[in-house]
Design an enzyme around this catalytic site. Structure first.
Site, PDB file in Angstrom:
ATOM      1  N   LYS A  77       0.838  -1.204   0.000  1.00 37.51           N
ATOM      2  CA  LYS A  77       0.000   0.000   0.000  1.00 37.51           C
ATOM      3  C   LYS A  77       0.870   1.250   0.000  1.00 37.51           C
ATOM      4  O   LYS A  77       1.932   1.261   0.626  1.00 37.51           O
ATOM      5  CB  LYS A  77      -0.901  -0.044   1.244  1.00 37.51           C
ATOM      6  CG  LYS A  77      -1.888   1.103   1.370  1.00 37.51           C
ATOM      7  CD  LYS A  77      -2.748   0.924   2.628  1.00 37.51           C
ATOM      8  CE  LYS A  77      -3.751   2.054   2.793  1.00 37.51           C
ATOM      9  NZ  LYS A  77      -4.600   1.846   4.002  1.00 37.51           N
ATOM     10  N   SER A 152      -9.610   1.855   3.353  1.00 39.10           N
ATOM     11  CA  SER A 152      -8.779   2.672   2.487  1.00 39.10           C
ATOM     12  C   SER A 152      -7.785   1.857   1.653  1.00 39.10           C
ATOM     13  O   SER A 152      -7.280   2.354   0.650  1.00 39.10           O
ATOM     14  CB  SER A 152      -8.014   3.678   3.329  1.00 39.10           C
ATOM     15  OG  SER A 152      -7.079   3.018   4.167  1.00 39.10           O
ATOM     16  N   SER A 176      -9.594  -0.619   7.478  1.00 38.86           N
ATOM     17  CA  SER A 176      -9.075  -0.410   6.122  1.00 38.86           C
ATOM     18  C   SER A 176      -8.449  -1.631   5.456  1.00 38.86           C
ATOM     19  O   SER A 176      -8.122  -1.576   4.277  1.00 38.86           O
ATOM     20  CB  SER A 176      -8.060   0.733   6.127  1.00 38.86           C
ATOM     21  OG  SER A 176      -8.740   1.957   6.222  1.00 38.86           O
TER      22      SER A 176
END
Lengths: 479, 96
Positions: A77, A152, A176
């Site tokens: 990420k 997210s 997330s």
């Protein structure tokens, strides 16, 4: 989607000479090339991944020792630092920023010979539930391109969902990792707070943030956790608690609780509620006990979460001032305060600014006790109640999200509706306990949904065992 | 708690953010909704509940103070919006 069902199946083929790292990386690169519209990757490390693959292939051929994750193709990420590579938290304010060091989690993966294939899109500073808040555009759910992948860590979830890497790293501050795993029909683990070092993870809310792992099955996720968990000199909140064996499955029956307040919550999709009720019966049939327990604080966890996380975010994000790194306004001859204001306002997106303002409010003189201290007290109540339940039961099971993946744009004009979708996930972050989302069923709308399992702090071994058990009973296969 | 323009301006100043008039109206509405939403916490009685301040049981995590190499000056300046070979460059802020 991959020809190998798991990391161990891949490695078996690799060591038997039935495949090579180079061939495998090329296959993933081809798929990434074919699925650009998903917008999962912010950058693909094509040349570098191939080079690493060739080097590994020759080491394997020469019989040299290789790491436990040799050849594993992984994505990270865009909030996790990887030395010499760009990291931006999907924000304009960090556009062009190059990491000067690698996160501890990344260092440990590299030491086990993984191949990092690229960095993955997400909501700006990990703030969001749909991946629509990225400065680099939304990520699409690979199963239905009109729907969001969740957030997210949307890019990390889609990369695994669409077979663009074997496993990926995300971060989970309020769900997330688990929420996008649920929306994409895969496995998403958020370990105990402090189980994995946060060194090199761009901070959102430091008492909540934890690096998490996406995969297609429990064994893969356990393998990655095994490599990255443990104490770290660079993060004093990384626990010194011993890292046990996460990879051995013990078959036993479990004492499971479910929260009545979660299952009968008015926000939960009725078809999903039915699905969970049936599944709880199946769990009993399989020899486990499943007991309904009360948890009166459910409606308070999201408000408490937003007070505390925005407070921490407003403090953490004050470092972005346009002086030593990050975006600086091109306007000249400004007063100092205006220089900061322009640089920050040009760099941050809308949701980030909203949260900074709320955080500034709850920390400001005159409101601090009524909002911030109050939320810390509620956090204490929640932690105590949850500990009480987890001292009597091996695990709590509940939905991961109240609905299946939203349509793109569906909730973007109503922050509160968006926040309420986090109702089942923020609990584990408030309490610092580990939680995992595993695929359970398909909804009649065609989208998958999962079930969330929560256990007490540092009991990832049981958590993964129960998750494996749950997946065996549900017979759900990843999307 | 009612959110008015003065409060929005005060918070924006504290947070070093600025908003156009149109953005301010929107932000005021959003902030009002968010604050009303978190005020739900007032329904809970927290008398004598100690606020939770730390998430780990560890306190005073200590280690030997060793001098180890960190980043070089070149690396330190690598991400600067403006720099020369030695220093970060910032706009002039002291005026006559």
């Amino acid at each position: 989607m991959s020809e190998f069902s798991s990391i161990s199946a891949f490695q078996e083929a690799l060591y038997a000479g039935r495949t090579t790292c180079t061939e495998t990386v090329q296959l993933y690169l081809d798929r990434i090339g074919q699925t650009k519209h998903l917008n999962a990757f912010l950058e693909v490390f094509e040349e570098e991944a191939l080079e690493k693959a060739r080097a590994l292939d020759s080491r394997i051929k020469n019989g040299e020792p290789v790491g436990a994750l040799a050849g594993v193709v992984i994505g990270i990420k865009d909030v996790i630092c990887y030395k010499g590579h760009k990291v931006s938290a999907a924000s304009r304010i960090l556009e062009g920023f190059t990491s000067l060091y690698s996160a501890t989690a990344v260092e440990r993966l590299l030491a086990e010979d993984v191949i990092i294939i690229g960095n993955l899109n997400c909501d700006e500073f990990a703030m969001g539930s749909t991946n629509e808040n990225s400065a680099y555009g939304p990520v699409l759910n690979a199963l239905d391109n009109t729907r969001v992948p969740g957030g997210s860590s949307g890019g990390s979830a889609v990369a695994v969902q669409a077979g663009l890497c074997m496993v990926s790293l995300g971060s989970d501050t309020g769900g997330s990792v688990r929420q996008p795993a649920d929306f994409c029909g895969i496995v998403g683990l958020k370990p105990t707070y402090g189980r994995i070092s946060r060194h090199g993870l761009i901070a959102y809310a430091s008492s909540f943030d934890q690096i998490g792992v996406f995969g297609r099955n429990i064994a893969d996720v356990a393998k990655v956790l095994q490599s990255i968990a443990g104490p770290d000199e660079y993060d004093s909140t990384a626990s010194k608690e011993e890292v046990p064996d996460y990879q051995t499955i013990h078959n036993k029956s479990w004492k499971i609780a479910y929260l009545k307040d979660a299952l009968y919550h008015e926000g939960l999709d009725p078809e999903m509620k039915e699905g969970y009720s049936i599944f709880f019966e199946e769990l009993e049939t399989a020899g486990n006990t499943v007991t309904a327990v009360d948890f009166a604080y459910l409606d308070y966890v999201v408000p408490a979460y937003y007070v505390l996380t925005t407070a921490e975010a407003s403090s953490n994000l004050s470092r972005f001032d346009g002086v030593k790194y990050g975006h600086r306004t091109s306007l000249k001859n400004l007063e100092l305060t205006d220089f900061y204001k322009k640089s920050r306002s040009e760099g941050f997106g809308k949701e980030v600014k909203r949260r900074i303002l709320l955080g500034t409010f709850v920390l400001s003189a005159g409101y601090y006790d009524a909002y911030y201290t109050k939320a810390q007290q509620v956090r204490k109540l929640v932690v105590d109640k949850l500990s009480e339940i987890l001292s009597e039961y091996d695990a709590i099971l509940m939905p991961t999200v109240p609905s299946t993946a939203f349509k793109i744009g569906e909730k973007s004009n109503d922050p509160i509706a968006m926040y309420l979708a986090d109702i089942y996930t923020v609990l584990a972050n408030l309490a610092g306990v580990p939680a995992i989302s595993v695929p359970l069923r398909r909804h009649s709308n065609g989208m998958p949904y999962g079930v969330q399992i929560i256990t007490k702090q540092f009991s990832e071994a049981s958590l993964l065992n129960i998750a494996d058990h749950v997946m065996n009973i549900s017979q759900a296969t990843p999307v | 708690m009612e959110v008015n323009e003065t409060l929005v301006q005060q918070l924006a100043d504290l947070a070093r953010l600025e908003f156009s008039e149109q953005e301010k109206t929107e932000i005021k509405g959003d902030l009002q909704k968010m604050i009303t939403f978190v005020e739900k916490l007032n329904e809970l009685d927290t008398t004598n509940v100690k606020p939770l301040l730390h998430m780990t049981a560890d306190s005073n995590v200590l280690r030997e103070d060793r001098v180890i190499p960190s980043i070089s000056r070149e690396e330190g300046l690598l991400n600067a919006p403006d720099a020369n070979e030695q220093y970060f460059k910032v706009p002039k802020v002291i005026r006559k």
